[in-house]
Design an enzyme around this catalytic site. Sequence first.
Site, PDB file in Angstrom:
ATOM      1  N   HIS A  81       9.640   2.818   8.912  1.00  0.00           N
ATOM      2  CA  HIS A  81       9.424   1.865  10.009  1.00  0.00           C
ATOM      3  C   HIS A  81       8.204   2.328  10.813  1.00  0.00           C
ATOM      4  O   HIS A  81       8.105   3.513  11.146  1.00  0.00           O
ATOM      5  CB  HIS A  81      10.669   1.797  10.903  1.00  0.00           C
ATOM      6  CG  HIS A  81      10.538   0.748  11.945  1.00  0.00           C
ATOM      7  ND1 HIS A  81      10.769  -0.583  11.691  1.00  0.00           N
ATOM      8  CD2 HIS A  81      10.147   0.817  13.253  1.00  0.00           C
ATOM      9  CE1 HIS A  81      10.539  -1.287  12.783  1.00  0.00           C
ATOM     10  NE2 HIS A  81      10.163  -0.461  13.748  1.00  0.00           N
ATOM     11  N   LEU A 115      17.232  -8.193   5.030  1.00  0.00           N
ATOM     12  CA  LEU A 115      18.280  -7.226   5.381  1.00  0.00           C
ATOM     13  C   LEU A 115      19.034  -6.828   4.112  1.00  0.00           C
ATOM     14  O   LEU A 115      19.391  -7.678   3.298  1.00  0.00           O
ATOM     15  CB  LEU A 115      19.253  -7.863   6.385  1.00  0.00           C
ATOM     16  CG  LEU A 115      20.371  -6.957   6.911  1.00  0.00           C
ATOM     17  CD1 LEU A 115      19.805  -5.807   7.751  1.00  0.00           C
ATOM     18  CD2 LEU A 115      21.365  -7.760   7.749  1.00  0.00           C
ATOM     19  N   ILE A 116      19.251  -5.537   3.955  1.00  0.00           N
ATOM     20  CA  ILE A 116      20.006  -5.060   2.787  1.00  0.00           C
ATOM     21  C   ILE A 116      21.479  -5.403   2.996  1.00  0.00           C
ATOM     22  O   ILE A 116      22.070  -5.023   4.012  1.00  0.00           O
ATOM     23  CB  ILE A 116      19.813  -3.529   2.634  1.00  0.00           C
ATOM     24  CG1 ILE A 116      18.333  -3.202   2.377  1.00  0.00           C
ATOM     25  CG2 ILE A 116      20.678  -2.972   1.508  1.00  0.00           C
ATOM     26  CD1 ILE A 116      17.722  -3.842   1.143  1.00  0.00           C
ATOM     27  N   SER A 128       0.840  -1.204   0.000  1.00  0.00           N
ATOM     28  CA  SER A 128       0.000   0.000   0.000  1.00  0.00           C
ATOM     29  C   SER A 128       0.878   1.258   0.000  1.00  0.00           C
ATOM     30  O   SER A 128       0.526   2.257  -0.642  1.00  0.00           O
ATOM     31  CB  SER A 128      -0.975   0.006   1.179  1.00  0.00           C
ATOM     32  OG  SER A 128      -0.304   0.143   2.407  1.00  0.00           O
ATOM     33  N   ASN A 129       2.009   1.212   0.675  1.00  0.00           N
ATOM     34  CA  ASN A 129       2.917   2.368   0.605  1.00  0.00           C
ATOM     35  C   ASN A 129       3.474   2.533  -0.801  1.00  0.00           C
ATOM     36  O   ASN A 129       3.551   3.650  -1.320  1.00  0.00           O
ATOM     37  CB  ASN A 129       4.072   2.203   1.601  1.00  0.00           C
ATOM     38  CG  ASN A 129       3.697   2.655   2.995  1.00  0.00           C
ATOM     39  OD1 ASN A 129       3.530   3.837   3.260  1.00  0.00           O
ATOM     40  ND2 ASN A 129       3.550   1.695   3.900  1.00  0.00           N
ATOM     41  N   GLU A 144       1.942   6.855   7.384  1.00  0.00           N
ATOM     42  CA  GLU A 144       2.924   6.404   6.388  1.00  0.00           C
ATOM     43  C   GLU A 144       2.497   6.857   4.993  1.00  0.00           C
ATOM     44  O   GLU A 144       3.293   7.396   4.226  1.00  0.00           O
ATOM     45  CB  GLU A 144       3.047   4.886   6.418  1.00  0.00           C
ATOM     46  CG  GLU A 144       3.584   4.356   7.733  1.00  0.00           C
ATOM     47  CD  GLU A 144       3.816   2.849   7.697  1.00  0.00           C
ATOM     48  OE1 GLU A 144       4.277   2.341   6.672  1.00  0.00           O
ATOM     49  OE2 GLU A 144       3.521   2.184   8.693  1.00  0.00           O
ATOM     50  N   LEU A 201      11.380  -7.049   3.804  1.00  0.00           N
ATOM     51  CA  LEU A 201      11.746  -7.735   5.039  1.00  0.00           C
ATOM     52  C   LEU A 201      13.152  -8.334   5.061  1.00  0.00           C
ATOM     53  O   LEU A 201      13.614  -8.760   6.113  1.00  0.00           O
ATOM     54  CB  LEU A 201      10.714  -8.832   5.342  1.00  0.00           C
ATOM     55  CG  LEU A 201       9.303  -8.288   5.604  1.00  0.00           C
ATOM     56  CD1 LEU A 201       8.341  -9.411   5.918  1.00  0.00           C
ATOM     57  CD2 LEU A 201       9.308  -7.271   6.741  1.00  0.00           C
TER      58      LEU A 201
HETATM   59  C1  GRF Z   1       4.290  -0.715   6.749  1.00  0.00           C
HETATM   60  O1  GRF Z   1       3.736  -0.581   8.018  1.00  0.00           O
HETATM   61  C2  GRF Z   1       5.753  -0.393   6.801  1.00  0.00           C
HETATM   62  O2  GRF Z   1       6.085   0.596   7.699  1.00  0.00           O
HETATM   63  C3  GRF Z   1       6.314  -1.681   7.269  1.00  0.00           C
HETATM   64  O3  GRF Z   1       5.571  -2.662   6.609  1.00  0.00           O
HETATM   65  C4  GRF Z   1       4.285  -2.163   6.299  1.00  0.00           C
HETATM   66  C5  GRF Z   1       4.099  -2.312   4.820  1.00  0.00           C
HETATM   67  O4  GRF Z   1       2.802  -2.104   4.436  1.00  0.00           O
HETATM   68  N1  GRF Z   1       7.727  -1.708   7.139  1.00  0.00           N
HETATM   69  P1  GRF Z   1       2.446  -2.046   2.882  1.00  0.00           P
HETATM   70  O5  GRF Z   1       2.994  -3.314   2.255  1.00  0.00           O
HETATM   71  O6  GRF Z   1       3.083  -0.821   2.323  1.00  0.00           O
HETATM   72  O7  GRF Z   1       0.958  -2.014   2.818  1.00  0.00           O
END
Ligand code: GRF
Length: 191
Positions: free
Chosen positions: A105, A88-89, A14-15, A175, A86
């Site tokens: 985050h 680690l880079i 969604s972000n 976010e 998820l």
């Molecule tokens: C968000 O809460 C972000 O901060 C975290 O994982 C979630 C991702 O949500 N790291 P989406 O996949 O962007 O909906």
Amino acid sequence: MSKRIAIFASGGGSNAEKIIQYFEDRDDVEIALILTNRSKAGVLEHAKHYHIPARVINKEFLSDEEKMMTYLVSHEIDLIVLAGFLLLIPDYLVQKFRSRILNIHPSLLPKYGGEGMYGKHVHNAVYAAGEEKSGMTIHLVNEKYDDGRILFQEEVDVSACNGPDDVAAAVLRLEHKYYPRVIDNYLQRLD
Ligand code: GRF
């Protein structure tokens, strides 16, 4: 020359979608690539919908400096944006893209950050601790989880929340509102 962003995401995305929409009509910024480590990640649907090249990679590919760098360079990537990614880079990528990898985050770092603190684990911990406020942090990525220089934070009152899901929803709204514009501001400062 437009600035080219690669979004790395593992989940629903969604972000990622908010970022894509924010820059959609801009000539100076392009979402050039979406990378995920999960073949069923929702973010792949967004990539398809918005006609953005996407690729599923595994940990081995991510760790392979030559392959990854060839890939990113061939897409002329200027900035990497992590949006719920998820893995680690790896160190080589942090070094090659020093100050050019952003992460979001879902807590007020340094609280509720570090290895294992992601997604609902964060919101469960915040709720269980009875925190009155939570929030989100946008930061540069270094070699450790959730440890790089903080660029932006915003908080939200969660004292009336009825559970971790409510906390998550309140934080996610922040976010969506701030990540695209913080990326935009940061890009203006890059040469
Ligand atoms: C968000 O809460 C972000 O901060 C975290 O994982 C979630 C991702 O949500 N790291 P989406 O996949 O962007 O909906």
